[in-house]
Design a protein around this motif. Structure first.
Motif, PDB file in Angstrom:
ATOM      1  N   UNK A  12       0.836  -1.207   0.000  1.00  0.00           N
ATOM      2  CA  UNK A  12       0.000   0.000   0.000  1.00  0.00           C
ATOM      3  C   UNK A  12       0.866   1.250   0.000  1.00  0.00           C
ATOM      4  N   UNK A  13       1.932   1.242   0.787  1.00  0.00           N
ATOM      5  CA  UNK A  13       2.826   2.393   0.848  1.00  0.00           C
ATOM      6  C   UNK A  13       3.504   2.633  -0.499  1.00  0.00           C
ATOM      7  N   UNK A  14       3.915   1.561  -1.166  1.00  0.00           N
ATOM      8  CA  UNK A  14       4.543   1.700  -2.482  1.00  0.00           C
ATOM      9  C   UNK A  14       3.560   2.270  -3.507  1.00  0.00           C
ATOM     10  N   UNK A  15       2.328   1.819  -3.451  1.00  0.00           N
ATOM     11  CA  UNK A  15       1.301   2.336  -4.352  1.00  0.00           C
ATOM     12  C   UNK A  15       1.065   3.823  -4.103  1.00  0.00           C
ATOM     13  N   UNK A  16       0.963   4.205  -2.842  1.00  0.00           N
ATOM     14  CA  UNK A  16       0.760   5.620  -2.515  1.00  0.00           C
ATOM     15  C   UNK A  16       1.951   6.479  -2.947  1.00  0.00           C
ATOM     16  N   UNK A  17       3.157   5.949  -2.782  1.00  0.00           N
ATOM     17  CA  UNK A  17       4.346   6.687  -3.250  1.00  0.00           C
ATOM     18  C   UNK A  17       4.301   6.900  -4.752  1.00  0.00           C
ATOM     19  N   UNK A  18       3.866   5.882  -5.465  1.00  0.00           N
ATOM     20  CA  UNK A  18       3.805   5.977  -6.928  1.00  0.00           C
ATOM     21  C   UNK A  18       2.750   6.984  -7.380  1.00  0.00           C
ATOM     22  N   UNK A  19       1.735   7.216  -6.569  1.00  0.00           N
ATOM     23  CA  UNK A  19       0.684   8.192  -6.911  1.00  0.00           C
ATOM     24  C   UNK A  19       0.975   9.581  -6.361  1.00  0.00           C
ATOM     25  N   UNK A  20       1.959   9.696  -5.486  1.00  0.00           N
ATOM     26  CA  UNK A  20       2.188  10.911  -4.721  1.00  0.00           C
ATOM     27  C   UNK A  20       2.876  12.015  -5.515  1.00  0.00           C
ATOM     28  N   UNK A  21       2.244  12.415  -6.598  1.00  0.00           N
ATOM     29  CA  UNK A  21       2.730  13.541  -7.384  1.00  0.00           C
ATOM     30  C   UNK A  21       1.535  14.106  -8.145  1.00  0.00           C
ATOM     31  N   UNK A  22       1.399  15.425  -8.197  1.00  0.00           N
ATOM     32  CA  UNK A  22       0.239  16.018  -8.874  1.00  0.00           C
ATOM     33  C   UNK A  22       0.079  15.568 -10.325  1.00  0.00           C
ATOM     34  N   UNK A  23       1.169  15.431 -11.049  1.00  0.00           N
ATOM     35  CA  UNK A  23       1.073  15.007 -12.447  1.00  0.00           C
ATOM     36  C   UNK A  23       0.543  13.582 -12.521  1.00  0.00           C
ATOM     37  N   UNK A  24       1.008  12.701 -11.650  1.00  0.00           N
ATOM     38  CA  UNK A  24       0.550  11.316 -11.673  1.00  0.00           C
ATOM     39  C   UNK A  24      -0.926  11.217 -11.315  1.00  0.00           C
ATOM     40  N   UNK A  25      -1.356  12.040 -10.371  1.00  0.00           N
ATOM     41  CA  UNK A  25      -2.773  12.037 -10.011  1.00  0.00           C
ATOM     42  C   UNK A  25      -3.609  12.588 -11.173  1.00  0.00           C
ATOM     43  N   UNK A  26      -3.089  13.567 -11.883  1.00  0.00           N
ATOM     44  CA  UNK A  26      -3.800  14.096 -13.052  1.00  0.00           C
ATOM     45  C   UNK A  26      -3.890  13.046 -14.152  1.00  0.00           C
ATOM     46  N   UNK A  27      -2.843  12.267 -14.317  1.00  0.00           N
ATOM     47  CA  UNK A  27      -2.871  11.183 -15.306  1.00  0.00           C
ATOM     48  C   UNK A  27      -4.003  10.217 -14.971  1.00  0.00           C
ATOM     49  N   UNK A  28      -4.101   9.814 -13.709  1.00  0.00           N
ATOM     50  CA  UNK A  28      -5.176   8.909 -13.293  1.00  0.00           C
ATOM     51  C   UNK A  28      -6.533   9.549 -13.557  1.00  0.00           C
ATOM     52  N   UNK A  29      -6.675  10.817 -13.220  1.00  0.00           N
ATOM     53  CA  UNK A  29      -7.956  11.492 -13.417  1.00  0.00           C
ATOM     54  C   UNK A  29      -8.343  11.517 -14.896  1.00  0.00           C
ATOM     55  N   UNK A  30      -7.389  11.807 -15.772  1.00  0.00           N
ATOM     56  CA  UNK A  30      -7.683  11.806 -17.213  1.00  0.00           C
ATOM     57  C   UNK A  30      -8.040  10.400 -17.701  1.00  0.00           C
ATOM     58  N   UNK A  31      -7.376   9.395 -17.137  1.00  0.00           N
ATOM     59  CA  UNK A  31      -7.647   8.024 -17.565  1.00  0.00           C
ATOM     60  C   UNK A  31      -8.959   7.481 -16.999  1.00  0.00           C
ATOM     61  N   UNK A  32      -9.547   8.163 -16.033  1.00  0.00           N
ATOM     62  CA  UNK A  32     -10.879   7.759 -15.586  1.00  0.00           C
ATOM     63  C   UNK A  32     -11.945   8.313 -16.531  1.00  0.00           C
ATOM     64  N   UNK A  33     -11.588   9.370 -17.244  1.00  0.00           N
ATOM     65  CA  UNK A  33     -12.523   9.980 -18.195  1.00  0.00           C
ATOM     66  C   UNK A  33     -12.490   9.287 -19.551  1.00  0.00           C
ATOM     67  N   UNK A  34     -11.341   8.725 -19.905  1.00  0.00           N
ATOM     68  CA  UNK A  34     -11.163   8.013 -21.168  1.00  0.00           C
ATOM     69  C   UNK A  34     -10.523   6.665 -20.857  1.00  0.00           C
ATOM     70  N   UNK A  35     -10.970   5.633 -21.515  1.00  0.00           N
ATOM     71  CA  UNK A  35     -10.468   4.285 -21.227  1.00  0.00           C
ATOM     72  C   UNK A  35      -8.964   4.169 -21.476  1.00  0.00           C
ATOM     73  N   UNK A  36      -8.491   4.794 -22.552  1.00  0.00           N
ATOM     74  CA  UNK A  36      -7.053   4.807 -22.834  1.00  0.00           C
ATOM     75  C   UNK A  36      -6.716   6.098 -23.577  1.00  0.00           C
ATOM     76  N   UNK A  37      -5.503   6.544 -23.368  1.00  0.00           N
ATOM     77  CA  UNK A  37      -5.046   7.796 -23.972  1.00  0.00           C
ATOM     78  C   UNK A  37      -3.626   7.587 -24.479  1.00  0.00           C
ATOM     79  N   UNK A  38      -3.342   8.123 -25.673  1.00  0.00           N
ATOM     80  CA  UNK A  38      -1.971   8.006 -26.174  1.00  0.00           C
ATOM     81  C   UNK A  38      -1.087   9.078 -25.541  1.00  0.00           C
TER      82      UNK A  38
END
Length: 100
Positions: A12-38
């Motif tokens: 869990x800690x490793x997963x949170x570290x991997x998400x712990x950046x604004x750009x990475x969280x924005x990537x996840x947010x964009x990928x929730x809106x579209x199934x896949x993005x180039x």
């Protein structure tokens, strides 16, 4: 049992570290809106340099957060671990992420 708890909390800690950046969280947010993005579309959405985006995508891919597929010369990313959507909803707020 203690080993199981240690293993789960470390994962869990490793997963949170991997998400712990604004750009990475924005990537996840964009990928929730579209199934896949180039990569090019993500770069335009985030308005960042391709090398910086690649750095974040590699880190997320290495942690099993993202999955990528190649279509011709383009690489498309999608969320591999749906847990990250729930985590991001909790951290950012569910009003910002469409329900799916």
């Amino acid at each position: 049992m203690e080993d199981t708890i240690d293993k789960k909390t470390n994962q869990a800690a490793e997963l949170l570290k991997a998400l712990a950046h604004p750009i990475r969280m924005q990537i996840v947010m964009h990928l929730t809106e579209q199934a896949s993005i180039n990569v090019g579309s993500l770069q335009n959405l985030l308005n960042i340099e391709q090398s910086l985006l690649s750095h974040h995508l590699i880190k997320m891919n290495d942690q099993g957060i993202l999955h990528h597929t190649r279509k011709g010369k383009e690489i498309y990313y999608s969320i591999a671990d749906p847990t990250v959507i729930e985590i991001t909803k909790l951290m950012v707020g569910s009003r910002l992420i469409p329900k799916g």
